[in-house]
Design an enzyme around this catalytic site. Structure first.
Site, PDB file in Angstrom:
ATOM      1  N   GLY A 149      -6.836   4.595  -6.159  1.00 34.26           N
ATOM      2  CA  GLY A 149      -6.658   5.682  -5.437  1.00 34.26           C
ATOM      3  C   GLY A 149      -6.636   7.104  -5.999  1.00 34.26           C
ATOM      4  O   GLY A 149      -6.790   7.326  -7.405  1.00 34.26           O
ATOM      5  N   ASP A 171      -7.462   2.584   2.083  1.00 36.71           N
ATOM      6  CA  ASP A 171      -7.279   3.698   2.776  1.00 36.71           C
ATOM      7  C   ASP A 171      -8.157   4.894   3.193  1.00 36.71           C
ATOM      8  O   ASP A 171      -8.192   5.712   4.130  1.00 36.71           O
ATOM      9  CB  ASP A 171      -5.838   4.451   2.328  1.00 36.71           C
ATOM     10  CG  ASP A 171      -4.782   3.325   2.073  1.00 36.71           C
ATOM     11  OD1 ASP A 171      -4.806   2.537   2.910  1.00 36.71           O
ATOM     12  OD2 ASP A 171      -3.821   3.658   1.290  1.00 36.71           O
ATOM     13  N   ARG A 176      -1.364   4.296   4.843  1.00 35.31           N
ATOM     14  CA  ARG A 176      -0.190   4.949   4.329  1.00 35.31           C
ATOM     15  C   ARG A 176      -0.216   6.202   5.052  1.00 35.31           C
ATOM     16  O   ARG A 176       0.423   6.184   6.267  1.00 35.31           O
ATOM     17  CB  ARG A 176      -0.704   5.417   2.811  1.00 35.31           C
ATOM     18  CG  ARG A 176       0.453   5.700   1.859  1.00 35.31           C
ATOM     19  CD  ARG A 176       0.120   5.839   0.340  1.00 35.31           C
ATOM     20  NE  ARG A 176      -0.700   4.499  -0.179  1.00 35.31           N
ATOM     21  CZ  ARG A 176       0.488   3.940  -0.846  1.00 35.31           C
ATOM     22  NH1 ARG A 176       1.974   3.983  -0.749  1.00 35.31           N
ATOM     23  NH2 ARG A 176      -0.101   2.495  -1.219  1.00 35.31           N
ATOM     24  N   ILE A 182      -4.427  -8.701   5.925  1.00 36.25           N
ATOM     25  CA  ILE A 182      -5.458  -9.282   5.965  1.00 36.25           C
ATOM     26  C   ILE A 182      -6.546  -8.122   6.026  1.00 36.25           C
ATOM     27  O   ILE A 182      -7.834  -8.366   5.350  1.00 36.25           O
ATOM     28  CB  ILE A 182      -5.669  -9.894   7.342  1.00 36.25           C
ATOM     29  CG1 ILE A 182      -7.071 -10.559   7.599  1.00 36.25           C
ATOM     30  CG2 ILE A 182      -5.719  -8.831   8.699  1.00 36.25           C
ATOM     31  CD1 ILE A 182      -7.278 -11.204   8.968  1.00 36.25           C
TER      32      ILE A 182
HETATM   33  O1  F6P Z   1      -2.947   1.941  -0.409  1.00 37.31           O
HETATM   34  C1  F6P Z   1      -3.122   0.648   0.119  1.00 37.31           C
HETATM   35  C2  F6P Z   1      -2.029   0.195   0.903  1.00 37.31           C
HETATM   36  O2  F6P Z   1      -2.592  -1.015   1.415  1.00 37.31           O
HETATM   37  C3  F6P Z   1      -1.726   1.020   1.981  1.00 37.31           C
HETATM   38  O3  F6P Z   1      -2.694   1.182   3.056  1.00 37.31           O
HETATM   39  C4  F6P Z   1      -0.470   0.254   2.468  1.00 37.31           C
HETATM   40  O4  F6P Z   1       0.591   1.273   2.942  1.00 37.31           O
HETATM   41  C5  F6P Z   1       0.097   0.172   0.949  1.00 37.31           C
HETATM   42  O5  F6P Z   1      -1.243  -0.179   0.202  1.00 37.31           O
HETATM   43  C6  F6P Z   1       0.712  -1.232   1.179  1.00 37.31           C
HETATM   44  O6  F6P Z   1       1.187  -1.489  -0.117  1.00 37.31           O
HETATM   45  P1  F6P Z   1       2.025  -2.977  -0.630  1.00 37.31           P
HETATM   46  O7  F6P Z   1       0.789  -4.213  -0.588  1.00 37.31           O
HETATM   47  O8  F6P Z   1       2.120  -2.643  -2.264  1.00 37.31           O
HETATM   48  O9  F6P Z   1       2.966  -3.266   0.174  1.00 37.31           O
END
Ligand code: F6P
Length: 288
Positions: A95, A120, A164, A242
């Site tokens: 990203g 995202d 996010r 998921i």
């Molecule tokens: O950036 C992708 C994402 O899935 C976000 O949508 C989410 O906030 C974050 O990563 C979750 O990250 P992790 O799996 O490290 O908790």
């Protein structure tokens, strides 16, 4: 030509298709195991050792990913740079944070290719990032398969989706699943309005559905409050990972392949660093 590839940040459905295409295009293709963390540690192996052919249509990231804040520290950055420089080109999937990392490496003499890859869909300059469509379809799948149960009791269900700080998934899902209310930002958290939606549906003898983008409010507290004020049972479901582990959709695989084909083109046709982006449905190759 020796090619190196890494995945950084949240994995996204479609990554493995990209890796499969890249591996097919170059004789000497290597993978960093575990993103920038692996680059610092020089954890590098042939990409073929991960069997990309077998996993090309699966979600996840066969070469592993990581979140690595240390990469920003000079000491670790220099280690990563030195390891990357043993190769002719480094392909980075990730990203916005990874795009910055790619630019930093490029500014320090490492040829890099950046490819937007996050569910995202919030990468600057690109309309699409690998993983987004599958994540949206995963949410739709969950909502479609929970709402019949809600309907049997005229309940309300709040679904929290990832993203996010970006509302792309939330908006697309709300539209696709035809939900009754969308909380995509703080302003949408209008309790009076939401309670009215829940009550109106209940009075008509129906369940109601709400999509909540993550990082706005605590879902449990929200549901308690909505239940107290509407006097309707309010359940919740945090859709969660998921969205990342969902089997890539046909469109995802097509897009991931298109990103790969263009990344390969960028690597073969020039000696400079590039970002491979999607603009108005077309893949474009821009200077990094
Ligand atoms: O950036 C992708 C994402 O899935 C976000 O949508 C989410 O906030 C974050 O990563 C979750 O990250 P992790 O799996 O490290 O908790």
């Amino acid at each position: 030509m020796k090619i190196l590839v890494l995945v950084s940040g949240g994995d996204a459905p479609g990554i493995n298709k990209f890796l499969f295409e890249l591996n097919n295009a170059f004789k000497d293709c290597f993978a960093v195991v575990g993103g920038f963390r692996g680059l610092i540690d020089n954890n590098i192996v042939p990409l073929s050792s991960f069997n990309p052919k077998i996993y090309q249509n699966e979600a996840g990231a066969i070469i592993k990913s990581s979140r690595c804040p240390e990469f920003k520290e000079e000491k670790y950055f220099k280690k990563a740079l030195a390891n990357a420089k043993k190769f002719d080109c480094l392909v980075i999937l990730g990203g916005n944070g990874s795009a910055k990392g790619a630019k930093e490496l490029q500014d320090n003499g490492m040829r890099t290719i950046f490819v937007p890859c996050t569910i995202d869909n919030d990468v600057d300059g690109s309309d699409y990032s690998i993983g987004y469509h599958s994540a949206v379809m995963a949410c739709n799948f969950v909502i479609e398969n929970i709402m019949p149960s809600m309907e049997a009791f005229n309940r309300c269900c709040v679904f929290e989706v990832m993203g996010r700080k970006c509302d792309a998934i939330a908006k697309a899902v709300a539209n696709m699943a035809d939900v009754d209310y969308l909380i995509a930002n703080e302003v949408d958290l209008d309790y009076k309005k939401i309670v009215k939606v829940i009550k109106d549906k209940y009075k008509k003898g129906h369940a109601s559905s709400i999509v909540l983008r993550e990082n706005i409010t605590n879902i449990q507290t929200l549901c308690q409050k909505l239940e107290e004020e509407s006097k309707v049972t309010v359940k919740y479901n945090v859709i969660g990972h998921i969205q990342r582990g969902f089997k890539p959709t046909k469109l995802e695989l097509k897009n991931a392949k298109a990103f790969a084909v263009n990344a390969i083109k960028a690597i073969k046709n020039s000696e400079e660093s590039h970002a491979v982006l999607m603009k108005k449905g077309k893949i474009v190759i821009e200077k990094l």
